[in-house]
Design an enzyme around this catalytic site. Structure first.
Site, PDB file in Angstrom:
ATOM      1  N   GLU A   1       9.880  32.236  18.209  1.00 29.08           N
ATOM      2  CA  GLU A   1       8.871  31.497  17.301  1.00 29.08           C
ATOM      3  C   GLU A   1       7.685  30.986  18.444  1.00 29.08           C
ATOM      4  O   GLU A   1       8.159  30.568  19.646  1.00 29.08           O
ATOM      5  CB  GLU A   1       9.639  30.128  16.902  1.00 29.08           C
ATOM      6  CG  GLU A   1       8.954  29.008  15.879  1.00 29.08           C
ATOM      7  CD  GLU A   1       9.640  28.112  15.520  1.00 29.08           C
ATOM      8  OE1 GLU A   1       9.432  27.488  14.613  1.00 29.08           O
ATOM      9  OE2 GLU A   1      10.392  27.501  16.361  1.00 29.08           O
TER      10      GLU A   1
ATOM     11  N   VAL B   1      16.583  21.561  20.331  1.00 27.81           N
ATOM     12  CA  VAL B   1      16.807  19.952  20.157  1.00 27.81           C
ATOM     13  C   VAL B   1      17.988  19.843  19.257  1.00 27.81           C
ATOM     14  O   VAL B   1      18.750  19.134  19.636  1.00 27.81           O
ATOM     15  CB  VAL B   1      15.505  19.414  19.897  1.00 27.81           C
ATOM     16  CG1 VAL B   1      15.889  17.747  19.553  1.00 27.81           C
ATOM     17  CG2 VAL B   1      14.523  19.394  20.889  1.00 27.81           C
TER      18      VAL B   1
ATOM     19  N   LYS C   1      12.183   7.981  14.358  1.00 25.90           N
ATOM     20  CA  LYS C   1      11.488   8.022  15.369  1.00 25.90           C
ATOM     21  C   LYS C   1      10.511   9.116  15.168  1.00 25.90           C
ATOM     22  O   LYS C   1      10.888  10.103  14.965  1.00 25.90           O
ATOM     23  CB  LYS C   1      12.456   8.280  16.767  1.00 25.90           C
ATOM     24  CG  LYS C   1      11.539   8.869  18.096  1.00 25.90           C
ATOM     25  CD  LYS C   1      12.388   9.743  18.886  1.00 25.90           C
ATOM     26  CE  LYS C   1      11.751  10.766  19.379  1.00 25.90           C
ATOM     27  NZ  LYS C   1      10.441  11.150  19.722  1.00 25.90           N
TER      28      LYS C   1
ATOM     29  N   CYS D   1       6.570  25.534  10.108  1.00 26.80           N
ATOM     30  CA  CYS D   1       8.004  25.912  10.193  1.00 26.80           C
ATOM     31  C   CYS D   1       8.120  27.347   9.490  1.00 26.80           C
ATOM     32  O   CYS D   1       8.568  28.074   9.627  1.00 26.80           O
ATOM     33  CB  CYS D   1       8.909  25.270   9.681  1.00 26.80           C
ATOM     34  SG  CYS D   1       8.676  23.491  10.286  1.00 26.80           S
TER      35      CYS D   1
ATOM     36  N   GLY E   1      12.426  19.616  13.664  1.00 24.65           N
ATOM     37  CA  GLY E   1      12.160  19.978  14.771  1.00 24.65           C
ATOM     38  C   GLY E   1      12.676  21.116  15.219  1.00 24.65           C
ATOM     39  O   GLY E   1      12.978  22.301  14.392  1.00 24.65           O
ATOM     40  N   SER E   2      12.823  21.376  16.689  1.00 25.22           N
ATOM     41  CA  SER E   2      13.118  22.539  17.344  1.00 25.22           C
ATOM     42  C   SER E   2      14.746  22.864  17.188  1.00 25.22           C
ATOM     43  O   SER E   2      15.474  22.113  17.036  1.00 25.22           O
ATOM     44  CB  SER E   2      12.666  22.789  18.620  1.00 25.22           C
ATOM     45  OG  SER E   2      13.516  22.157  19.722  1.00 25.22           O
TER      46      SER E   2
ATOM     47  N   GLU F   1      16.437  20.364   9.622  1.00 26.63           N
ATOM     48  CA  GLU F   1      15.455  21.895   9.408  1.00 26.63           C
ATOM     49  C   GLU F   1      14.907  22.272  10.530  1.00 26.63           C
ATOM     50  O   GLU F   1      14.210  21.204  11.296  1.00 26.63           O
ATOM     51  CB  GLU F   1      14.477  21.569   8.193  1.00 26.63           C
ATOM     52  CG  GLU F   1      13.603  22.788   7.839  1.00 26.63           C
ATOM     53  CD  GLU F   1      12.420  22.828   8.165  1.00 26.63           C
ATOM     54  OE1 GLU F   1      12.129  23.919   9.037  1.00 26.63           O
ATOM     55  OE2 GLU F   1      11.324  22.042   8.132  1.00 26.63           O
TER      56      GLU F   1
END
Length: 543
Positions: free
Chosen positions: A425, A269, A212, A327, A265-266, A293
């Site tokens: 962030e 999440v 996804k 990132c 991603g975050s 990561e």
């Protein structure tokens, strides 16, 4: 049948093309951009090798030109997640049984297709879909994904060669099995190469994958999927679907054959995913591998001995390339008072020289941020700084989303080292600077280490080797990728394995042999050539 031992030596990193005036690659890329914009694209999902169109279309637009429609993709639902899992499980046995040299050939061919026939298309879809300039696209969607494919073949070959010793009369061997079940890959918008690496690294090890991507990366993701198919990837090995996160999680994280997740991603999440997996642990056939990561609040620490030009270049590139949507982007900097005035002057001059606009104008250094949600979030941080006496704006601060999601590169000076933009962030073109007294360098090391929950990247800029050594030691846990006299971005596959710890993820180091171990389950086999036929040991006899 294996008829030989096959060797895949360490490759050379893919050369970065320059796109200089008059170059062939610049001419080809501009032609491809025109072609990609000329016709609306109808993008299906790819499940079991089949193109799946649901009729539930969502349009997508260049972030820098929101009035233009690039096309639409077909959104899926729970049934398509289940279909993708079923296709992955159906393909699993045949894929795992395929000889290694034939698996490797598929990914090496894909790398060569990107390096040649499809280079401009991988770069073009990334530029238009994710608003990357030509150079940022080249190092990402061409060079890095090529490097991931080639280097991972080499790394996995090295793993397969690792075997235990055997004693007299015994032969020991290790076989490296894929995980039992399917692997889920969830990939972000900001790097096409990550979108390619997360599913293929697991697949290369014999796993089958449900992939996804972020909606804002679908244009380049489907391009990569088509290349994999042309390279000979069997149906069902990687299944590309477009669904929302809750829909995906509901089906995948409750499935007994869920074997692992490869995520970028975050942090928020990822925390939710980890919690959900833990709550469902009794449902699974095996303990899932969790590789992620996540976020970063990456630092540049300047010593009083730093070369101002080296420092400013590291900040301008590290903070503002790809609009700070990395990132690893430099987001907070600690500048000694003896350099503050000259650094401020040079930073402002550098930002004033930036051109901002469409990726189709190759003179633009800055392009748009990815979408309206990101634009609004970044602008809110800038507005907080404008309205707080503890902060002042050195440069930038203007935001305009009338034609595209454009945010002017912004430098904030924070009087408080724990000001919000020094800690959280932002994921945009915003750099916050704290000025400290040179005599306070030792205390600032503690400040750098404790201000943020993240620990992804960071750098020290100094001509003093004692300061370099001190920072390298004291900041050992503050960054998984640490740079000396350079910006904290730009890790190269095979050279600087990438990943961080703390709130930045599991530090499984994409672009290294370490990551591939996570997608393998070793089995030890011992064969005894002349087995004993009596249970009695010599110690049992007294005479």
């Amino acid at each position: 049948m294996n008829l030989g031992y096959f060797n895949y030596p360490a490759p050379a990193n893919e050369p970065v093309l320059s796109y200089s005036p008059g170059s062939k690659e610049k001419e080809v890329l501009k032609k491809t951009l025109r072609e990609l914009k000329s016709t609306p694209h109808d993008i299906p999902m790819y499940i079991g090798g089949q193109e799946v169109r649901t009729g539930k279309r969502k349009t997508f637009h260049p972030p820098h030109e929101i009035a233009h429609t690039l096309g639409s993709f077909h959104e899926g639902d729970e049934s398509h997640v289940q279909q993708a899992i079923d296709a992955a499980l159906k393909a699993k046995d045949a894929w795992a049984a395929l000889n290694w040299e034939n698996r490797a050939a598929i990914f090496l061919k894909a790398a060569d297709l990107i390096a040649t026939k499809y280079r401009s298309y991988m770069n073009g879809t990334t530029m238009l879909g994710q608003s990357k300039n030509a150079f940022q696209a080249e190092i990402d969607s061409a060079c890095e994904i090529i490097d991931f494919l080639r280097w991972n073949v080499h790394f996995l070959n090295e793993i397969y060669r690792q075997q235990p010793v055997s004693s007299a009369g015994v032969h020991n061997r290790l076989e490296y099995r894929p995980l039992e079940g399917f692997v889920l890959a969830i990939t972000p918008f900001n790097f096409t190469a990550i979108g390619g690496n997360l599913p293929t690294s697991a697949a290369m090890c014999g796993n089958t994958v449900v992939w996804k991507p972020a909606e804002t990366q679908i244009f380049s993701a489907q391009m990569f999927m088509r290349i994999l198919q042309e390279a000979g990837l069997p149906d069902g090995v990687i299944n590309l679907i477009y669904v929302d996160g809750p829909t995906l999680g509901k089906i995948c994280f409750s499935h007994p054959d869920f074997a692992g997740i490869h995520f970028t991603g975050s942090s928020a999440v990822f925390n939710t995913i980890w919690k959900t997996i833990g709550e469902n642990i009794s449902k699974y056939r095996s303990y899932p591998r969790i590789v992620g990561e996540t976020g970063g609040k990456d630092f540049v620490l300047a010593h009083e001995s730093a070369d101002p030009d080296v420092l400013v270049t590291a900040l301008l590139r590290g903070a503002f390339e790809f609009q700070g949507q990395k990132c690893s982007a430099a987001s907070r900097a600690y500048i000694p008072g003896n350099l503050a005035a000259v650094v401020k002057e040079k930073l402002i001059a550098g930002i004033d020289s930036f051109k901002m606009g469409s990726v189709e104008d190759f003179t633009n250094f800055i392009n748009a941020v990815i979408d309206e949600r990101s634009f609004d979030k970044i602008r809110s941080y800038i507005e907080k700084a404008k309205n707080d006496p503890r902060a002042s704006i050195w440069a930038g601060g203007n935001c305009d989303k009338s034609k595209g999601y454009f945010i002017q590169p912004t430098v904030i000076e924070a009087k408080d080292p724990k000001f919000i933009t020094m800690c959280e962030e932002i994921f945009g073109p915003v750099l916050t600077i704290y000025i400290y007294e040179p005599a306070e360098f030792d205390q600032v090391l503690d400040l750098v280490n404790t201000t943020s929950p993240y620990a992804l990247t960071g750098s020290i800029i100094s001509k003093d080797r004692n300061a370099v050594e001190l920072a390298t030691e004291r900041l050992r846990q503050a960054a998984g990728n640490f740079y000396i006299n350079d910006k904290p971005t730009g890790a190269v596959v095979g050279q600087q394995p990438f990943g961080g710890a703390r709130a930045s993820g599991t530090n499984d180091k994409a672009g290294s042999i370490l990551n591939l171990y996570r997608w393998l389950s070793a089995r030890t086999i011992k064969e005894t050539f002349v087995p004993p036929t009596d249970y009695r040991y010599p110690f049992l006899t007294e005479e």
